[in-house]
Scaffold this motif. Structure first.
Motif, PDB file in Angstrom:
ATOM      1  N   ILE A 186     -55.378  86.112  34.283  1.00 49.68           N
ATOM      2  CA  ILE A 186     -55.862  84.767  34.585  1.00 49.68           C
ATOM      3  C   ILE A 186     -56.026  84.592  36.087  1.00 49.68           C
ATOM      4  CG2 ILE A 186     -55.357  82.297  34.433  1.00 49.68           C
ATOM      5  CD1 ILE A 186     -56.202  83.904  31.841  1.00 49.68           C
ATOM      6  N   GLY A 187     -55.082  85.147  36.841  1.00 48.92           N
ATOM      7  CA  GLY A 187     -55.204  85.093  38.295  1.00 48.92           C
ATOM      8  C   GLY A 187     -56.475  85.754  38.776  1.00 48.92           C
ATOM      9  N   GLU A 188     -56.788  86.925  38.230  1.00 50.17           N
ATOM     10  CA  GLU A 188     -58.000  87.642  38.641  1.00 50.17           C
ATOM     11  C   GLU A 188     -59.269  86.880  38.246  1.00 50.17           C
ATOM     12  OE1 GLU A 188     -58.113  90.065  40.622  1.00 50.17           O
ATOM     13  OE2 GLU A 188     -56.190  91.117  40.491  1.00 50.17           O
ATOM     14  N   VAL A 189     -59.279  86.304  37.044  1.00 49.64           N
ATOM     15  CA  VAL A 189     -60.438  85.515  36.617  1.00 49.64           C
ATOM     16  C   VAL A 189     -60.574  84.275  37.505  1.00 49.64           C
ATOM     17  CG1 VAL A 189     -61.405  84.113  34.746  1.00 49.64           C
ATOM     18  CG2 VAL A 189     -60.409  86.343  34.233  1.00 49.64           C
ATOM     19  N   SER A 190     -59.464  83.627  37.792  1.00 50.60           N
ATOM     20  CA  SER A 190     -59.481  82.441  38.654  1.00 50.60           C
ATOM     21  C   SER A 190     -60.024  82.780  40.038  1.00 50.60           C
ATOM     22  CB  SER A 190     -58.068  81.862  38.792  1.00 50.60           C
ATOM     23  OG  SER A 190     -57.561  81.449  37.550  1.00 50.60           O
ATOM     24  N   LYS A 191     -59.654  83.939  40.536  1.00 47.49           N
ATOM     25  CA  LYS A 191     -60.130  84.376  41.853  1.00 47.49           C
ATOM     26  C   LYS A 191     -61.651  84.523  41.859  1.00 47.49           C
ATOM     27  CE  LYS A 191     -59.284  88.039  45.257  1.00 47.49           C
ATOM     28  NZ  LYS A 191     -58.590  89.321  45.489  1.00 47.49           N
ATOM     29  N   LEU A 192     -62.199  85.069  40.781  1.00 47.75           N
ATOM     30  CA  LEU A 192     -63.663  85.196  40.674  1.00 47.75           C
ATOM     31  C   LEU A 192     -64.330  83.823  40.633  1.00 47.75           C
ATOM     32  CD1 LEU A 192     -63.901  88.079  38.036  1.00 47.75           C
ATOM     33  CD2 LEU A 192     -64.386  88.253  40.486  1.00 47.75           C
ATOM     34  N   PHE A 193     -63.741  82.901  39.872  1.00 50.66           N
ATOM     35  CA  PHE A 193     -64.315  81.561  39.763  1.00 50.66           C
ATOM     36  C   PHE A 193     -64.267  80.831  41.103  1.00 50.66           C
ATOM     37  CE2 PHE A 193     -64.284  80.318  34.995  1.00 50.66           C
ATOM     38  CZ  PHE A 193     -64.825  81.548  34.657  1.00 50.66           C
ATOM     39  N   VAL A 194     -63.166  80.980  41.832  1.00 46.81           N
ATOM     40  CA  VAL A 194     -63.056  80.358  43.149  1.00 46.81           C
ATOM     41  C   VAL A 194     -64.089  80.966  44.094  1.00 46.81           C
ATOM     42  CG1 VAL A 194     -61.545  80.104  45.182  1.00 46.81           C
ATOM     43  CG2 VAL A 194     -60.655  79.659  42.880  1.00 46.81           C
ATOM     44  N   ASP A 195     -64.294  82.276  43.989  1.00 44.91           N
ATOM     45  CA  ASP A 195     -65.308  82.938  44.803  1.00 44.91           C
ATOM     46  C   ASP A 195     -66.708  82.420  44.465  1.00 44.91           C
ATOM     47  OD1 ASP A 195     -65.878  85.036  46.808  1.00 44.91           O
ATOM     48  OD2 ASP A 195     -66.979  85.980  45.174  1.00 44.91           O
ATOM     49  N   ILE A 197     -59.397  75.100  37.085  1.00 46.43           N
ATOM     50  CA  ILE A 197     -58.215  74.398  36.601  1.00 46.43           C
ATOM     51  C   ILE A 197     -57.563  75.266  35.525  1.00 46.43           C
ATOM     52  CG2 ILE A 197     -57.343  72.239  35.631  1.00 46.43           C
ATOM     53  CD1 ILE A 197     -60.250  71.109  36.284  1.00 46.43           C
ATOM     54  N   THR A 198     -56.348  75.716  35.765  1.00 50.44           N
ATOM     55  CA  THR A 198     -55.664  76.533  34.763  1.00 50.44           C
ATOM     56  C   THR A 198     -54.536  75.734  34.131  1.00 50.44           C
ATOM     57  OG1 THR A 198     -53.941  77.535  36.146  1.00 50.44           O
ATOM     58  CG2 THR A 198     -56.131  78.553  36.198  1.00 50.44           C
ATOM     59  N   ALA A 199     -54.408  75.844  32.819  1.00 52.61           N
ATOM     60  CA  ALA A 199     -53.339  75.167  32.085  1.00 52.61           C
ATOM     61  C   ALA A 199     -52.557  76.227  31.307  1.00 52.61           C
ATOM     62  CB  ALA A 199     -53.918  74.117  31.150  1.00 52.61           C
ATOM     63  N   PHE A 200     -51.517  76.760  31.948  1.00 53.10           N
ATOM     64  CA  PHE A 200     -50.691  77.823  31.375  1.00 53.10           C
ATOM     65  C   PHE A 200     -49.227  77.502  31.614  1.00 53.10           C
ATOM     66  CE2 PHE A 200     -54.745  79.722  32.132  1.00 53.10           C
ATOM     67  CZ  PHE A 200     -54.929  80.608  31.083  1.00 53.10           C
ATOM     68  N   ILE A 201     -48.398  77.764  30.630  1.00 50.33           N
ATOM     69  CA  ILE A 201     -46.966  77.573  30.841  1.00 50.33           C
ATOM     70  C   ILE A 201     -46.532  78.385  32.052  1.00 50.33           C
ATOM     71  CG2 ILE A 201     -44.652  77.958  29.881  1.00 50.33           C
ATOM     72  CD1 ILE A 201     -45.893  77.492  27.079  1.00 50.33           C
ATOM     73  N   MET A 225     -47.079  86.067  42.322  1.00 46.72           N
ATOM     74  CA  MET A 225     -48.027  87.179  42.294  1.00 46.72           C
ATOM     75  C   MET A 225     -49.463  86.646  42.372  1.00 46.72           C
ATOM     76  SD  MET A 225     -48.772  89.807  39.108  1.00 46.72           S
ATOM     77  CE  MET A 225     -49.029  88.418  37.987  1.00 46.72           C
ATOM     78  N   VAL A 226     -49.734  85.607  41.586  1.00 47.24           N
ATOM     79  CA  VAL A 226     -51.079  85.026  41.591  1.00 47.24           C
ATOM     80  C   VAL A 226     -51.360  84.343  42.920  1.00 47.24           C
ATOM     81  CG1 VAL A 226     -52.625  83.366  40.506  1.00 47.24           C
ATOM     82  CG2 VAL A 226     -51.125  84.762  39.088  1.00 47.24           C
ATOM     83  N   ARG A 227     -50.399  83.613  43.443  1.00 48.32           N
ATOM     84  CA  ARG A 227     -50.592  82.935  44.730  1.00 48.32           C
ATOM     85  C   ARG A 227     -51.060  83.924  45.800  1.00 48.32           C
ATOM     86  NH1 ARG A 227     -48.933  78.227  47.237  1.00 48.32           N
ATOM     87  NH2 ARG A 227     -47.637  77.576  45.469  1.00 48.32           N
TER      88      ARG A 227
END
Length: 200
Positions: free
Chosen positions: A89-98, A104-108, A117-119
């Motif tokens: 999810i972190g890697e996908v989020s990074k692509l979307f931010v790019d 917006i991620t909704a994960f426990i 790690m994601v930060r």
């Protein structure tokens, strides 16, 4: 995670993140909503996305259950699988931010180490951790999916808050107490934060 091949090279895009942000007329970052099941993460994410859309701000929601229907459908809920779930999810989020989107991620995302790690995948200011705080007693009262009852009955193993730990954020950018705020009030608080940080 170690790359398994030496024969790959990063392909640089002709259009930069700054170019995409300029086109969109707003910044991009990941809004990482973390909290117990039933705390209100998905409800806040959905309303925040709707609010962005009404203001012509480009955004996309990555929801825990939805992602496990596709990208992460091969993962369970062991600590190892949870870690891999969050890494992807972190890697996908990074692509979307790019791509210039508010992601917006909704994960426990229960573990401090995994969220850190994601930060570290992002530049300073691009990862905004939002702790959706709600007492477990209130989450159990809501229990929108009936999961707490199943966990109490032993039907679900490794359930966060019951048989698996949740490690609360130590220094989140924002805390939303959903036992005290409505969904709209919660989103108002996030929007105010983004305006103060000049992200929108």
């Amino acid at each position: 995670m170690q790359i398994k091949s030496d024969n790959i090279t990063w392909q640089q895009s002709a259009i930069s993140k700054l170019d995409r942000q300029a086109l969109n007329q707003h910044k991009s970052c990941v809004l990482w909503l973390t909290g117990l099941s039933g705390s209100g993460k998905s409800s806040i994410a959905t309303e925040l996305d709707r609010r962005f859309y009404s203001r012509k701000i480009r955004s996309y929601v990555l929801d825990g259950d939805n992602i496990r229907h596709g990208l992460n459908k091969n993962l369970g809920f062991s600590p190892e699988d949870r870690k891999e779930n969050i890494r992807r999810i972190g890697e996908v989020s990074k692509l979307f931010v790019d791509a210039g989107l508010f992601t917006i991620t909704a994960f426990i995302s229960p573990y401090l180490e995994d969220r850190e790690m994601v930060r570290h995948m992002f530049r300073e200011g691009e990862f905004i951790e939002i702790y959706v705080s709600c007492p477990i007693e209130e989450c159990e009262k809501r229990d929108p999916k009936g999961l707490y009852q199943k966990a109490r009955n032993g039907e679900i193993k490794e359930f966060t808050g019951i048989s698996s730990p949740y490690e609360s954020p130590r220094n989140p950018e924002l805390v939303i107490e959903t036992d005290k705020l409505t969904i709209n009030q919660s989103v108002d608080k996030i929007m105010q934060f983004l305006q103060e940080k000049k992200l929108i």
